[in-house]
Design a protein around this motif. Structure first.
Motif, PDB file in Angstrom:
ATOM      1  N   SER A  42      17.062 -61.357  36.482  1.00 28.06           N
ATOM      2  CA  SER A  42      16.357 -60.251  35.857  1.00 28.06           C
ATOM      3  C   SER A  42      14.975 -60.720  35.386  1.00 28.06           C
ATOM      4  N   ALA A  43      14.952 -61.901  34.782  1.00 26.77           N
ATOM      5  CA  ALA A  43      13.669 -62.444  34.317  1.00 26.77           C
ATOM      6  C   ALA A  43      12.745 -62.731  35.505  1.00 26.77           C
ATOM      7  N   LEU A  44      13.332 -63.258  36.572  1.00 28.76           N
ATOM      8  CA  LEU A  44      12.512 -63.532  37.758  1.00 28.76           C
ATOM      9  C   LEU A  44      11.935 -62.231  38.317  1.00 28.76           C
ATOM     10  N   ALA A  45      12.772 -61.211  38.342  1.00 32.53           N
ATOM     11  CA  ALA A  45      12.309 -59.908  38.832  1.00 32.53           C
ATOM     12  C   ALA A  45      11.127 -59.423  38.000  1.00 32.53           C
ATOM     13  N   GLU A  46      11.247 -59.537  36.683  1.00 31.55           N
ATOM     14  CA  GLU A  46      10.171 -59.065  35.805  1.00 31.55           C
ATOM     15  C   GLU A  46       8.870 -59.830  36.067  1.00 31.55           C
ATOM     16  N   GLY A  47       9.013 -61.137  36.290  1.00 29.25           N
ATOM     17  CA  GLY A  47       7.839 -61.970  36.580  1.00 29.25           C
ATOM     18  C   GLY A  47       7.133 -61.504  37.849  1.00 29.25           C
ATOM     19  N   VAL A  48       7.929 -61.213  38.863  1.00 25.57           N
ATOM     20  CA  VAL A  48       7.356 -60.768  40.139  1.00 25.57           C
ATOM     21  C   VAL A  48       6.652 -59.423  39.946  1.00 25.57           C
ATOM     22  N   LYS A  49       7.310 -58.567  39.200  1.00 29.82           N
ATOM     23  CA  LYS A  49       6.758 -57.225  38.976  1.00 29.82           C
ATOM     24  C   LYS A  49       5.372 -57.306  38.323  1.00 29.82           C
ATOM     25  N   LYS A  50       5.306 -58.148  37.332  1.00 32.05           N
ATOM     26  CA  LYS A  50       4.048 -58.286  36.597  1.00 32.05           C
ATOM     27  C   LYS A  50       2.947 -58.754  37.559  1.00 32.05           C
ATOM     28  N   LYS A  51       3.269 -59.805  38.260  1.00 32.85           N
ATOM     29  CA  LYS A  51       2.297 -60.387  39.180  1.00 32.85           C
ATOM     30  C   LYS A  51       1.886 -59.370  40.253  1.00 32.85           C
ATOM     31  N   TYR A  52       2.874 -58.662  40.721  1.00 35.79           N
ATOM     32  CA  TYR A  52       2.641 -57.681  41.789  1.00 35.79           C
ATOM     33  C   TYR A  52       1.604 -56.648  41.331  1.00 35.79           C
ATOM     34  N   ASN A  53       1.827 -56.131  40.132  1.00 38.37           N
ATOM     35  CA  ASN A  53       0.910 -55.098  39.647  1.00 38.37           C
ATOM     36  C   ASN A  53      -0.481 -55.671  39.368  1.00 38.37           C
ATOM     37  N   GLU A  54      -0.519 -56.921  38.892  1.00 36.01           N
ATOM     38  CA  GLU A  54      -1.827 -57.563  38.699  1.00 36.01           C
ATOM     39  C   GLU A  54      -2.581 -57.672  40.021  1.00 36.01           C
ATOM     40  N   LEU A  55      -1.833 -58.035  41.048  1.00 34.60           N
ATOM     41  CA  LEU A  55      -2.492 -58.284  42.333  1.00 34.60           C
ATOM     42  C   LEU A  55      -2.846 -57.020  43.096  1.00 34.60           C
ATOM     43  N   TYR A  56      -1.949 -56.047  43.050  1.00 37.08           N
ATOM     44  CA  TYR A  56      -2.093 -54.940  44.015  1.00 37.08           C
ATOM     45  C   TYR A  56      -2.338 -53.571  43.405  1.00 37.08           C
ATOM     46  N   PHE A  57      -2.267 -53.484  42.074  1.00 37.95           N
ATOM     47  CA  PHE A  57      -2.338 -52.150  41.479  1.00 37.95           C
ATOM     48  C   PHE A  57      -3.660 -51.928  40.761  1.00 37.95           C
ATOM     49  N   ASP A  58      -4.245 -50.780  41.015  1.00 38.52           N
ATOM     50  CA  ASP A  58      -5.439 -50.395  40.263  1.00 38.52           C
ATOM     51  C   ASP A  58      -5.038 -49.325  39.265  1.00 38.52           C
ATOM     52  N   LYS A  59      -4.973 -49.741  38.024  1.00 37.03           N
ATOM     53  CA  LYS A  59      -4.434 -48.874  36.977  1.00 37.03           C
ATOM     54  C   LYS A  59      -5.272 -47.600  36.792  1.00 37.03           C
TER      55      LYS A  59
END
Ligand code: BGC
Length: 928
Positions: free
Chosen positions: A669-686
């Motif tokens: 679960s923690a690993l998933a959260e880490g990936v999610k965070k990174k993913y949004n940093e890299l690919y998401f324009d808020k």
């Protein structure tokens, strides 16, 4: 007439007076009713409850198991008497009796107590039978004919005659073969299996089959067995690189054991050994892809010799031939027959499921007839003719016709599937192939002795005959036709493994296709046993460093599986758990899932960037994997690695929780959260709410897989909606995100738009395919305009993933993860502008769910069936907050009335919809 009415009245009173309110039906062991030859030492038992009373639930059960049917009739469970157990569980109850023995048949029945303490009668007696559980149970030897090896090996025929002196009371055949075998006992085909033993990762696992032989068919005196062996998936040659990849160059071989029991209790066994006779068979060539040739004149070939023992695999596999990296490694180099583990299959073997007659026969060229079966499907044809010895009938198969009306095989790439039948010249001769199948709609036939009619050539549809569990229909003929095409593509592609397509030089167990279609597949058919089997193909094939392959059983492996493809190892078991509540598939595959997820988590790219990137080669389309495969508008491929890494970690954490592994649950679960965070940093324009690429697919994938934060979901969904509108209300999605598009539109308040996209008749869309004459799902949105020679199948189930939206949104039947296997579920139908009616039924392990709605003026009628021992959350659309149930006012102005309606509870009242909790029974809700 009068008599039957009287009978009805009697029956009515009888039912009314019966002591037991409930019936117990549909007993199943593991995945099937009355399975023959299972291997589980603690099989799981399931049953369904029927009751005239709404809300009936089970509070206790008692199971009796006996190895003697008569004992069981006296209520003696000498093998297991569970006694009265306090439990509501009516599915997957683990057997806990005496150790189960090879070959034995076990009879069982069950009774329950309901919530009022009332006891049911015992169910009718059912049974299961064990297969051969230990190596020592087998005395058979692998036999065949040396000198028949080749590319592919020759088909051979084996024969054995034996004498019986006594009357038999029981007979079983346990058999398997490489690649495929076909058995005849005393002139009758044994079982209905086609291409048995089916396809597995043979180097590790093979299936054997158990056949019950009616003792009536055994004769005192001479009995004879004939076996024909062909190449099947083992030595036909597979793969798109010219179909050259084979596990072996033969010879073909068989493993056979027939066990008979006589009236006096004595036994006799006939095994495959050197006492059998062997010769080359009248099947002069055979392969899965290319077809079969049968020369009936060779039936008189007298060249028998003693069978050879084939205990070793002399010809090393060429399976991964031109992938030197892989060929050198792993299990492929040195291998013995004895290393293969012989197992019973959890799914039934392929069979002929239906026959089709041609809807049209033409003669586009003198003497060449084209039969049109009106439907694209998988199977073969049976030909019935009378003619001279040596006359050759040639049949070519295809999905399409040329301008001249002949069969067009251009889109089958390197293969030209053709069957040939050469007559022996005596009377009417009937023939159908045994070691091939084709994906086709048309067959072009040359060489017929006379003008054919519809009986000359009849088509046989084949697939693994698992139960069809779902039905769907609506007021929109286009939606109904799309649905029908999905079902046909599913049938066509259940050929021992879930294949991508059934016609060209491929027909492989592609992971991405299967994971995305799994929910739809599981509404339409009972997929649990089938996918349990396929998961074993995946885990048998898994690389020692943890990655899985794109195609399973593995073939033409080419290194680690791509994002969204490899993740099938986690997603497919999860879907089985959602749809069937089967924990065993999670348990059995847990380590494999973990290895795959760990592989991604420990990949150098993840170590470097905190997120998984797949990268290989320079091909712009394939560089980051397959991406959102064959879309209208390409989405960036790179982010898909991280999005599925997140999803797989998330699922794995949930699965760990279910299996009682809290430490794993926390860490994934923690690993998933880490990936999610990174993913949004890299690919998401808020600011814009856009993911990199801004396409429908680019936004849909992270949104649907749960990477988008709650706060941003509306914005991202809004961008998808806008993009659809910018494309004139059309989709632009590929294999992966197509499954996500309509659910996202429906859930974000754009259901009418979803319906519009689903029913567009212009390019691109499902309606477009149908306008162009599709009778099954196409591989490409533009199959009609794309060049035919490349990758262009007319029978791929991937875009059939819209079926999940038909069931889950139009009809509204959806699993509820708090009650896996539909012990809890949703009925949340969504009427759309222009649709006046939709109805789905779904046979769960508890009974049949039904959701049927119709709109007439202001009134919305919803007929619902909820299986007993389950509960449903029913969401009734209601503009004015008025809901009646079978005529009684239940909710008025959004509030529950004083009238009590059994089985129904109001959960929530919101503008536009009323949410009810509904327990087992039939209901008719009418809302305004
Ligand atoms: C297959 C697909 C598969 C894809 C992977 C194709 O050749 O037919 O359905 O998923 O390759 O990219």
């Amino acid at each position: 007439m009068k008599f039957s009415r009287l009978l009805l009245i009697i029956l009515f009173f009888y039912k009314g007076l019966a002591a037991y309110a409930q019936n117990i039906e549909n007993l199943k062991v593991e995945y099937q009713a009355r399975p023959l030859g299972i291997e589980s030492l603690s099989p799981r038992l399931s049953w369904e409850i029927r009751s005239p009373k709404r809300g009936t639930t089970q509070t206790f059960y008692q199971i009796l198991v006996s190895d003697d049917e008569k004992n069981l009739a006296k209520n003696i469970g000498n093998v297991w008497d569970s006694k009265k157990i306090k439990s509501g569980q009516s599915r997957w109850v683990t057997y806990q009796g005496k150790p189960l023995e090879s070959r034995k048949r076990y009879y069982w029945k069950v009774k329950i107590w309901d919530e009022t303490g009332k006891m049911s009668a015992f169910s009718e007696t059912s049974w299961w039978e064990m297969g051969l559980l230990k190596k020592e149970d087998w005395s058979a030897q692998w036999i065949g004919m040396k000198g028949t090896e080749g590319k592919p090996p020759k088909s051979v025929e084996l024969e054995k005659t034996f004498t019986l002196k006594k009357r038999a009371v029981r007979a079983r055949i346990y058999a398997t073969g490489l690649g495929a075998y076909h058995l005849i006992f005393n002139g009758k085909k044994v079982g209905g299996d086609i291409l048995a033993p089916g396809w597995t990762h043979y180097l590790k696992t093979m299936h054997y089959q158990t056949y019950e032989i009616d003792p009536e068919n055994l004769t005192i005196g001479s009995n004879f067995i004939t076996a024909t062996l062909g190449n099947g998936w083992w030595s036909s040659g597979l793969g798109w690189e010219g179909g050259n990849h084979r596990y072996s160059e033969g010879p073909c071989r068989m493993f056979f054991q027939m066990e008979m029991e006589f009236y006096d209790g004595s036994r006799q066994t006939v095994i495959s050994d050197q006492s059998w006779q062997v010769r080359t068979s009248p099947v002069t060539s055979n392969s899965i892809y290319h077809g079969e040739t049968y020369d009936a004149r060779l039936e008189y070939n007298k060249q028998w010799k003693s069978a050879d023992l084939l205990d070793d695999l002399e010809n090393a596999t060429t399976l991964f031939g031109n992938d030197p990296k892989v060929n050198a490694s792993e299990e492929t180099a040195k291998f013995r027959m004895a290393d293969i583990s012989l197992r019973a299959s959890p799914a039934p073997q392929i069979r002929v499921v239906r026959e089709l007659q041609a809807v049209n026969i033409t003669e586009p060229r003198k003497g060449r007839y084209v039969f049109d079966f009106g439907q694209n499907f998988s199977g073969f044809v049976r030909v019935s003719v009378e003619g001279k010895a040596g006359k050759e009938i040639v049949m070519k198969f295809g999905e399409l016709l040329t301008d001249k009306g002949l069969v067009d095989q251009a889109n089958l790439r390197s293969i030209r599937p053709t069957d040939k039948f050469i007559l022996k010249g005596y009377g009417v001769e009937q023939w159908e192939p045994r070691f091939t199948y084709h994906g086709f709609r048309y067959v072009e036939v040359e060489g017929l002795p006379s003008k054919p009619d519809k009986n000359t050539i009849v088509a046989k549809v084949i697939h693994n005959p698992v139960a069809e569990t779902g039905t769907f229909t609506s007021s929109d003929p286009l939606i109904n036709k799309i649905y029908e095409n999905i079902v046909w593509s599913q049938r066509s592609n259940m050929q021992s493994v879930p294949t991508d397509c059934p016609q060209r030089d491929e027909r492989l167990g592609w992971m991405g296709d299967a994971q995305i279609f799994a929910p739809t597949a599981s509404y339409i058919m009972d997929m649990n046993g089938f996918f349990t089997k396929w998961m074993r193909d995946i885990t048998d094939s898994q690389h020692s460093s943890g990655y899985v392959y794109d195609i399973n059983p593995k073939l033409l492996v080419g290194g680690p599986s791509k994002p969204a493809w490899g993740d099938a190892v986690v997603i497919v078991p999860w879907r089985m758990y959602q749809f069937y509540g089967d924990k065993e598939i999670l348990r059995e595959n847990y380590e494999a899932m973990k290895k795959w997820v760990d592989y991604m988590n420990n990949h150098p790219s993840t170590r470097q960037n905190g997120i998984y990137h797949f990268e290989s080669g320079t091909d712009p389309v394939m560089k980051y994997g397959y991406g959102d495969w064959v879309p209208v508008e390409r989405s960036p491929g790179k982010p898909i690695g991280g999005s599925y890494q997140y999803f797989s970690n998330r699922l794995l954490a949930t699965i760990a929780g279910i299996l009682g592994k809290p430490a794993d649950a926390t860490s994934y679960s923690a690993l998933a959260e880490g990936v999610k965070k990174k993913y949004n940093e890299l690919y998401f324009d808020k600011t814009s709410g856009q993911y990199e690429g801004k396409t429908q697919g680019a936004n849909l994938i992270p949104l649907s897989l749960g990477l988008t934060s709650e706060a941003d979901r509306n914005k991202v969904a809004g961008n998808v909606v806008q993009n659809v509108k910018d494309h004139n209300d059309h989709l632009t999605t590929g294999f992966i995100s197509t499954a996500m598009l309509l659910p996202v539109l429906s859930e974000s308040g754009h259901h009418d738009l979803a319906y519009k996209v689903a029913t567009q008749k212009t390019y691109p869309g499902w309606g477009y395919m149908i306008e162009k004459g599709a009778t099954s799902m196409w591989e490409l949105w533009n199959s009609d305009t794309e060049k035919p020679e490349g990758m262009n199948s007319r029978n791929h189930f991937a875009y059939g993933s819209i079926g999940e939206w038909f069931y889950g949104y139009l009809a509204g039947i959806r699993p509820d993860d708090s009650g896996p296997g539909f012990s809890k579920f949703m009925i949340a139908p969504m009427p759309a502008q222009g649709l006046t009616h939709a109805e789905a039924t779904y046979q769960t392990g508890y009974g049949k769910i039904r959701s049927a709605w119709a709109v007439a003026g202001k009134e919305f009628t919803l007929k619902v069936s909820v299986p007993f021992n389950t509960s449903a959350t029913v969401i009734v659309p209601s503009a004015e907050g008025i809901v009646k149930e079978t005529g009684k006012l239940l909710v008025s102005k959004g509030k529950l009335t004083k009238i009590l309606v059994p089985g129904v509870r109001l959960l929530k009242s919101e503008p536009g919809r009323i949410t009810l909790q509904v327990s087992g029974g039939d209901y008719e809700f009418v809302s305004e």
